[in-house]
Write a protein that holds these residues in place. Structure first.
Motif, mmCIF file in Angstrom:
data_model
loop_
_atom_site.group_PDB
_atom_site.id
_atom_site.type_symbol
_atom_site.label_atom_id
_atom_site.label_comp_id
_atom_site.label_asym_id
_atom_site.label_seq_id
_atom_site.Cartn_x
_atom_site.Cartn_y
_atom_site.Cartn_z
ATOM 1 N N SER A 173 71.979 12.245 48.303
ATOM 2 C CA SER A 173 72.798 11.046 48.342
ATOM 3 C C SER A 173 74.212 11.382 47.890
ATOM 4 C CB SER A 173 72.180 9.965 47.444
ATOM 5 O OG SER A 173 72.851 8.751 47.594
ATOM 6 N N ARG A 174 75.113 10.385 47.953
ATOM 7 C CA ARG A 174 76.518 10.607 47.603
ATOM 8 C C ARG A 174 76.776 10.613 46.102
ATOM 9 N NH1 ARG A 174 79.590 6.068 50.838
ATOM 10 N NH2 ARG A 174 77.913 4.941 49.847
ATOM 11 N N ALA A 180 75.513 15.007 48.505
ATOM 12 C CA ALA A 180 76.137 15.283 49.804
ATOM 13 C C ALA A 180 76.593 13.968 50.412
ATOM 14 C CB ALA A 180 75.160 15.981 50.737
ATOM 15 N N ASP A 181 77.795 13.958 50.932
ATOM 16 C CA ASP A 181 78.339 12.786 51.610
ATOM 17 C C ASP A 181 78.287 13.059 53.112
ATOM 18 O OD1 ASP A 181 79.679 10.579 52.525
ATOM 19 O OD2 ASP A 181 81.447 10.862 51.261
ATOM 20 N N TYR A 201 76.322 21.228 56.988
ATOM 21 C CA TYR A 201 74.983 20.821 56.565
ATOM 22 C C TYR A 201 74.231 21.984 55.921
ATOM 23 C CZ TYR A 201 75.257 16.282 58.861
ATOM 24 O OH TYR A 201 75.595 15.005 59.201
ATOM 25 N N GLN A 202 74.397 23.162 56.475
ATOM 26 C CA GLN A 202 73.724 24.347 55.941
ATOM 27 C C GLN A 202 74.188 24.628 54.514
ATOM 28 O OE1 GLN A 202 71.318 26.148 57.535
ATOM 29 N NE2 GLN A 202 71.060 27.338 55.668
ATOM 30 N N ASN A 228 67.268 8.422 55.719
ATOM 31 C CA ASN A 228 67.678 7.034 55.501
ATOM 32 C C ASN A 228 69.181 6.871 55.368
ATOM 33 O OD1 ASN A 228 65.045 5.639 55.148
ATOM 34 N ND2 ASN A 228 64.829 7.211 53.594
ATOM 35 N N ALA A 229 69.909 7.953 55.201
ATOM 36 C CA ALA A 229 71.365 7.856 55.041
ATOM 37 C C ALA A 229 71.992 7.542 56.395
ATOM 38 C CB ALA A 229 71.933 9.157 54.481
ATOM 39 N N GLY A 230 72.951 6.664 56.363
ATOM 40 C CA GLY A 230 73.620 6.305 57.604
ATOM 41 C C GLY A 230 75.110 6.417 57.475
#
Length: 121
Positions: free
Chosen positions: A55-56, A82-83, A93-94, A112-114
């Motif tokens: 999550s952010r 991670a945002d 992403y890696q 679930n992150a959008g």
């Protein structure tokens, strides 16, 4: 009728664990510090999965992981900040996520992150 009433009665409560779980298996939940993501993390922890929340906000992640650890003391937890709105390439992403989970046995990945963007259609 079967889908809404019959199937839930006859399905075992830990069917996700029986299908995808194992010794030291992890569930990664993106957006797991709020709402539906946190509810999914709690359910998966209740079934026996170790939980990794992506999550952010590090503060919110740690608060939610503490709640999970109190409710399920045998569960291991991990946090990744991670945002997703700032990750634009596979290498991003890696670096931010992939390298931190490469040694985990991942049984479930709950996305679930959008991210939303506004503009002309």
């Amino acid at each position: 009728m079967w889908r809404h009433f019959g199937r839930p009665i006859f399905q075992p409560k830990n069917r996700i664990w029986k299908t995808y779980g194992g010794e030291d298996t992890w569930a990664i939940v993106t957006g797991g510090s709020d709402g539906i993501g946190f509810a999914m993390a709690l359910k998966l922890a209740g079934e026996g999965f170790n939980i990794c929340i992506v999550s952010r906000s590090e503060k919110k992640i740690n608060e939610k992981l503490n709640l999970i650890e109190v409710a399920y003391p045998n569960i291991k937890t991990k946090s990744i900040v991670a945002d997703f709105s700032k990750l634009h390439s596979i290498s991003d992403y890696q670096e931010q996520i992939g390298d931190k989970v490469k040694d985990l046995d991942i049984g479930v990945l709950a996305l679930n992150a959008g991210v939303g963007s506004f503009g002309a259609f």
